[in-house]
Design a protein around this motif. Structure first.
Motif, mmCIF file in Angstrom:
data_model
loop_
_atom_site.group_PDB
_atom_site.id
_atom_site.type_symbol
_atom_site.label_atom_id
_atom_site.label_comp_id
_atom_site.label_asym_id
_atom_site.label_seq_id
_atom_site.Cartn_x
_atom_site.Cartn_y
_atom_site.Cartn_z
ATOM 1 N N VAL A 48 0.853 -1.204 0.000
ATOM 2 C CA VAL A 48 0.000 0.000 0.000
ATOM 3 C C VAL A 48 0.882 1.245 0.000
ATOM 4 N N ILE A 49 1.904 1.217 0.855
ATOM 5 C CA ILE A 49 2.794 2.385 0.910
ATOM 6 C C ILE A 49 3.454 2.602 -0.452
ATOM 7 N N SER A 50 3.976 1.503 -1.037
ATOM 8 C CA SER A 50 4.673 1.662 -2.324
ATOM 9 C C SER A 50 3.702 2.131 -3.401
ATOM 10 N N TYR A 51 2.441 1.708 -3.300
ATOM 11 C CA TYR A 51 1.451 2.142 -4.293
ATOM 12 C C TYR A 51 1.260 3.649 -4.222
ATOM 13 N N PHE A 52 1.202 4.173 -2.994
ATOM 14 C CA PHE A 52 0.966 5.615 -2.876
ATOM 15 C C PHE A 52 2.232 6.437 -3.073
#
Lengths: 181, 261
Positions: B182-186
Motif C-alpha cells: 500500500v505504501i509503495s502504491y501511494f
C-alpha cells in the motif's frame, strides 16, 4: 525601499528579476501551469485519438494488406513459373522419348535391311561356293582320272622296259589300288 | 548560518547589480512569467509555460498529423517518424501491459509525446522547459495514478485490492507485505513525478552553472566543453526520461489490468 515595492509586485522573483528560491516551489505559478498543461494534454489527446492514430493505423493496415497481396501475387506468379517449367520439362521429356523411338525404329529398319542384305549375300556366297566346289570336284575327278591314266601308261611302259609282258588288266587293278591308297 | 546565507545572497545581488565577478542564476530559466506583458501570473495568463506547451502541441500536430497527411503506402520522412512512434508505443503497451491495454494507446502516447517534445524543446537555447516543473510532472503522475486506480476498480471491483494481498507469501507475512504494498502504491506518483522533474531540472541547472563559469576567460574552454558534453547527455536524458515515465505508466497499467500477483 524600491526593492520591497518590486518584491511585492511579483511573486517568487527578487528585485533584480532573478528567481527567489526554487521556481519549482512557487505556489503562485502552479495553477497557471496546471491549467495550460491540462489544455495541452487534452489537445494532444484529441489530435492523436481523432486524427493521427486512426490515420496511421489505417495506413499500416493498408500497407500490411498491400504486402500480403503482393506476396500472394508473387506466390501465384511463382506457381505459374513452376507450372511452365514442369510443362517445359514434360515437353522436353516427350521430345526425347519420341527421338529415342524414332532412332530405335530407324535402327530396327536398318537392322532388318542389313539382315536381309546379309542373308542375300550369304545365299549368293553359298551358291557361289557350291558352284566352285562342284567345279573343283570336277577338276579333282578329272585330275584323278588323268593320274590313273598316266600311272597306267607309266606302269605299262616300266613293265615293258623291264622286259615283262604287259597285262593291262593287272596293271589297271594295281594302279587303281595304289591311287586309292 | 542563516545570517551568513543572507549576507552571501546580498553580496551576490550586489555583484549582479554591479556586473562584476561570477553571477550564478541557474534557476532564472525556470521563472514563469507572462509572455507579452509584465505583471503577475494569474490562472489563465498566457505565460512562457503556456507558450512552450502549446508549441509542443504544434510540433506534435506537425509530426503526427501533417506528416501522415499523404497516407502514403511508402512513407516519407515525417510519416516514418509518426509510424515509428506508433509502432514503438504499440509494442511497448502490448509487451508490458498486455494486448487488452491497447485501448490506452492514445492516452499513453499523449503522455509520451508531450514529455519527449517538451523535454527536447526545453533543450533549445533560451527556451523554457515545462517538464522541469513539479507542478507539471506531479499533474502528469497524478493523472496516471488516478487513471490506474479507477481502471483497476472499474475492471476488477474490490478484487483490485488483491494487488496488495500477496497470496504467494506465507499467511503471517501477508499483512506486513500488504502494508508495504500500500505504501509503495501511494509512493508511486511521488517517485514518478520527482524522477522526471528532478532529472530535467538538475540537467538544466548544471548547464547554467557551467555557462556562468564560461565567463571566466581562464576556464572558459573547459566550461564550454562541459556544456557541450552535458548537452549531449541532456538530449539522452530528455528521451530516456520520457521513455521511463511511459514504460512505468505501462507497468502500473498492467497492475490495473492483472492485479493478482
Amino acid at each position: 525601499m524600491a526593492d520591497t515595492h518590486n518584491e511585492s509586485l511579483l511573486a517568487c522573483v527578487d528585485v533584480s528579476g532573478s528567481a527567489d528560491g526554487m521556481p519549482q516551489l512557487c505556489a503562485d505559478w502552479f495553477g497557471n501551469q496546471v491549467f495550460w498543461l491540462i489544455l495541452t494534454l487534452v489537445a494532444i489527446f484529441f489530435i492523436l485519438s481523432r486524427i493521427a492514430l486512426p490515420r496511421i493505423a489505417s495506413v499500416l493496415a493498408e500497407r500490411q494488406g498491400t504486402i500480403t497481396n503482393d506476396i500472394s501475387a508473387a506466390d501465384e506468379l511463382k506457381r505459374r513459373a513452376a507450372d511452365a517449367e514442369a510443362a517445359y520439362e514434360k515437353a522436353l521429356a516427350d521430345a526425347r522419348t519420341e527421338a529415342q523411338a524414332i532412332a530405335q525404329k530407324t535402327r530396327d529398319e536398318i537392322a532388318t535391311e542389313l539382315a536381309a542384305a546379309t542373308a542375300k549375300a550369304d545365299e549368293d556366297i553359298a551358291a557361289k561356293t557350291a558352284e566352285s566346289e562342284k567345279a573343283i570336284s570336277e577338276i579333282r575327278a578329272s585330275a584323278l582320272e588323268n593320274v590313273e591314266v598316266v600311272a597306267k601308261d607309266t606302269a605299262s611302259a616300266i613293265v615293258t622296259a623291264l622286259g615283262g609282258t604287259v597285262d593291262d588288266a593287272a596293271i589297271a587293278a594295281a594302279v587303281s589300288n595304289q591311287v586309292k591308297g | 548560518m542563516a545570517g551568513e546565507a543572507q549576507h552571501g545572497k546580498d553580496a551576490g545581488h550586489a555583484a549582479a547589480e554591479h556586473g562584476e565577478g561570477l553571477v550564478f542564476h541557474p534557476f532564472d530559466q525556470f521563472i514563469v512569467k507572462p509572455m507579452f506583458h509584465d505583471g503577475p501570473v494569474g490562472l489563465f495568463t498566457f505565460t512562457n509555460a503556456a507558450f512552450w506547451m502549446l508549441l509542443a502541441v504544434a510540433v506534435i500536430f506537425c509530426v503526427m498529423v501533417l506528416g501522415s497527411s499523404k497516407r502514403a503506402v511508402i512513407p516519407g520522412r515525417a510519416q516514418s517518424i509518426g509510424e515509428l512512434l506508433y509502432g514503438f508505443l504499440h509494442k511497448m503497451i502490448s509487451d508490458v501491459a498486455g494486448k487488452e491495454a491497447l485501448p490506452f494507446l492514445p492516452y499513453i502516447m499523449t503522455l509520451f509525446l508531450f514529455i519527449v517534445t517538451a523535454n527536447l524543446l526545453g533543450l533549445l537555447p533560451l527556451s523554457y522547459t515545462s517538464t522541469s516543473h513539479f507542478a507539471v510532472t506531479v499533474t502528469l503522475a497524478l493523472a496516471v495514478f488516478i487513471t490506474i486506480t479507477v481502471v483497476g476498480f472499474v475492471k476488477h471491483g474490490t478484487k483490485f485490492l488483491g494487488l496488495f494481498w500477496v497470496s504467494s507469501a506465507p499467511l503471517p507475512l501477508r499483512p506486513v507485505l500488504a502494508a508495504v504494498e500500500v505504501i509503495s502504491y501511494f509512493i508511486r506518483p511521488v517517485s514518478h513525478s520527482i524522477r522526471l522533474g528532478g532529472n530535467i531540472l538538475a540537467g538544466h541547472a548544471v548547464i547554467k552553472v557551467f555557462a556562468a563559469f564560461a565567463s571566466i576567460t581562464l576556464i572558459s574552454p573547459v566550461a564550454i566543453l562541459g556544456i557541450t558534453a552535458l548537452y549531449g547527455l541532456e538530449v539522452l536524458v530528455a528521451v530516456v526520461q520520457a521513455y521511463v515515465f511511459t514504460i512505468l505508466t505501462c507497468v502500473y497499467l498492467k497492475d490495473a489490468m492483472h492485479p493478482s500477483h
